[in-house]
Design an enzyme around this catalytic site. Structure first.
Site, short mmCIF file in Angstrom:
data_model
loop_
_atom_site.label_atom_id
_atom_site.label_comp_id
_atom_site.label_asym_id
_atom_site.label_seq_id
_atom_site.Cartn_x
_atom_site.Cartn_y
_atom_site.Cartn_z
N CYS A 1 4.75 -8.63 9.53
CA CYS A 1 4.42 -7.34 8.93
C CYS A 1 3.42 -6.56 9.79
O CYS A 1 3.29 -5.35 9.62
CB CYS A 1 3.87 -7.54 7.52
N GLY B 1 12.97 -2.43 -1.98
CA GLY B 1 12.85 -3.40 -3.06
C GLY B 1 11.50 -3.34 -3.74
O GLY B 1 11.40 -3.39 -4.97
N GLY B 2 10.45 -3.20 -2.94
CA GLY B 2 9.10 -3.12 -3.51
C GLY B 2 8.89 -1.88 -4.33
O GLY B 2 8.26 -1.93 -5.40
N GLU C 1 3.12 -5.35 -0.63
CA GLU C 1 3.03 -5.03 0.80
C GLU C 1 4.43 -4.70 1.25
O GLU C 1 5.33 -5.55 1.19
CB GLU C 1 2.46 -6.21 1.57
N GLU D 1 9.91 1.45 9.53
CA GLU D 1 9.83 0.12 10.14
C GLU D 1 11.22 -0.44 10.45
O GLU D 1 12.13 -0.37 9.64
CB GLU D 1 9.10 -0.83 9.20
N LYS E 1 8.93 -16.15 -8.30
CA LYS E 1 10.36 -15.90 -8.05
C LYS E 1 10.60 -16.28 -6.60
O LYS E 1 10.20 -15.58 -5.68
CB LYS E 1 10.68 -14.42 -8.30
#
Length: 504
Positions: A300, A243-244, A263, A389, A182
């Site tokens: 990240c 979203g994760g 992640e 974060e 995606k």
């Protein structure tokens, strides 16, 4: 030679347009139209991947290694065009895109070498003991086997190394798993040209066409359909915590739950111990500023928090960091939405009683300027929002009264990708007390360095306890990443003719 995207999806060897399009939003240069993904295209790609698995999953390691090497070759053959479209879409400098392209081809070739060697298979054999009493033992052989089609979500901040042909795709293909990507709408043209390279490698090496598909854009229903498709057996994701976590919950809620290797987020705290602060606090502060603002802080492993003891030596470190940050020019962020999220993240710190501004700036549009704040350990531990974060060049100094409070603070951190110790020989006792805590908090622990810059190597771990990642036993970087897309199978008393080629 200029690259002009055609804007189509790649589904099992065919470039397919859909009824609706979206426009890319480049940092500079022309915008392009791209077809919008649909659930129907997801179904077609997943069915093609499953059909391909019956061939691709049973190719030899040498065949798959040749395929991976060929993908790397095809990417390098398009080097200038990749840099051209990549810099336009992301605003990243040419040198960064060139380095990331080298990292992408390097990890493809690393996995090719890794599977040729075969150690990842973890082959085991317990020979039959027919005369054992009171019962005989059968002949047992075990090897790691590919799990089936894998879904990969491209990342916004690494248009090459964590996207279409990035680490998730490379490790899944190396394992023998077809991949459905995606693509990220932040850099669809870059995704398209990389898909062209993979498509060319498929044709060159004779791999089944369904071994790789790319679906561009689409609303939430496209991602939902992909992770819930019954033919998908695992998902790789790099992106936001919100979203994760939503995709993770969808994977867990399927009739057949599947692993979600996400992640999600990390503030990567640095613990600056007293002796190191006294000896070289200024240099550490300057180095932190450089790491914090590298790539506009869109890594990240961006070290967003520095834990520093109160006192004049700590003050000097903070001021050195602030002075270095003042000299950093504004930088273009990857997307308008990322820039807006950075501005919103900064607002969490402004006006907060527990937070003291050290350096505050205003960012305009897609350009981000660095910010630095300070708080105390007790206030930090009482305010969960301070540990979330902020994706961008924003740093937080957490002041502690001494080693005891530093240890208490370490225990209060959530899971991280990295934790760093800045230490001298006189700090060894404190570091030894911290180590058991840091091992439980992070996938990678550094000494006297900065976590930005993740080496692609056998020993690398890029993962950690939640919320850094959704599977603390996995890594998305390094050769161990292949284990995410394998499962052990035991063969009892089977004749050699029925065993997989890696065991026979």
């Amino acid at each position: 030679m200029t690259f002009t995207p055609h804007g189509k999806h790649l589904i099992a060897g065919e470039w397919i347009a859909s009824d609706h399009t979206f426009q890319s939003e480049p940092a500079h240069g022309p915008a392009h139209a791209f077809s919008v993904g649909t659930p129907d295209l997801v179904n077609r790609a997943c069915e093609a991947a499953e059909d391909a698995f019956w061939t691709y999953g049973y190719t030899t390691r040498d065949q798959r290694a040749d395929f991976l090497d060929s993908i790397a070759d095809e990417i390098e053959a398009r080097a200038e065009q990749i840099t051209q479209i990549g810099t336009q879409e992301t605003g990243l400098p040419e040198a960064r895109l060139q380095g990331e392209r080298g990292r992408t081809t390097g990890q493809l070739r690393l996995f090719a070498s890794h599977i040729r060697a075969g150690n990842y298979l973890d082959r085991r054999h317990d020979a039959a003991l027919p005369d054992r009493q009171p019962l005989p033992r059968p002949d047992l052989k075990m090897v790691q086997r590919p799990i089936g089609p894998v879904a990969v979500f491209g990342a916004s901040n690494f248009p090459l190394a964590f996207s279409t042909a990035g680490g998730d795709t490379a490790s899944a293909l190396a394992a023998g798993c077809p991949v459905v990507v995606k693509g990220h709408s932040a850099h669809p043209g870059t995704g398209e040209i990389i898909a062209e390279a993979i498509h060319a490698a498929i044709r060159k090496t004779g791999m089944p066409k369904g071994a790789f598909s790319l679906i561009q854009g689409g609303k939430r229903d496209v991602g939902t359909t992909l992770v819930q498709h019954p033919l998908i057996k695992a998902v790789g994701f790099t992106g936001s915590l919100g979203g994760g976590r939503a995709l993770f919950d969808l994977c867990a809620g399927r009739p057949e739950p599947i692993p979600f290797f996400g992640e999600l987020g990390s503030v990567n705290p640095m613990f600056v111990l007293p002796e190191a602060t006294a000896a070289r606090g200024t240099a550490i502060g300057q180095g932190w500023a450089a790491s914090l603002t590298m790539g506009a802080g869109q890594f990240c492993t961006n070290p967003g928090i520095a834990v520093v003891q109160t006192g004049p030596e700590g003050d000097a470190l903070v001021q050195a960091a602030a002075e270095a940050l003042r000299g950093v020019a504004t930088q273009c962020m990857l997307t308008d939405s990322i820039a807006a999220a950075y501005t919103d993240g900064k607002k969490r710190f402004d006006g907060r009683n527990a937070v003291r501004p050290v350096l505050t700036t205003d960012s305009e549009g897609r350009n981000a300027a660095p910010n630095l704040y300070e708080t105390d350990a007790s206030d930090y531990l009482q305010d969960h929002a301070l540990g979330e974060e902020v994706f961008g060049p924003l740093g937080l100094v957490v002041r502690v009264s001494g080693p005891e409070e530093m240890l208490t603070l370490a225990k209060g951190f959530e899971g991280q990708l990295t934790c760093t110790l800045h230490m001298d020989e006189g700090d060894m006792a404190t570091a030894q007390r911290l180590m058991p805590v840091l091992e439980r908090k992070a996938g990678r622990i550094l000494a006297n360095g900065f976590p930005t810059g993740v080496e692609v190597a056998d020993a690398m771990v890029h993962g950690g306890p939640y919320p850094a990642s959704t599977n603390f036993g996995a890594t998305s970087v390094g050769t161990l990443a292949i284990r995410r897309f394998l499962r052990p199978v035991c063969y009892q008393n089977l004749p050699d003719a029925l065993l997989p080629g890696d065991l026979a």
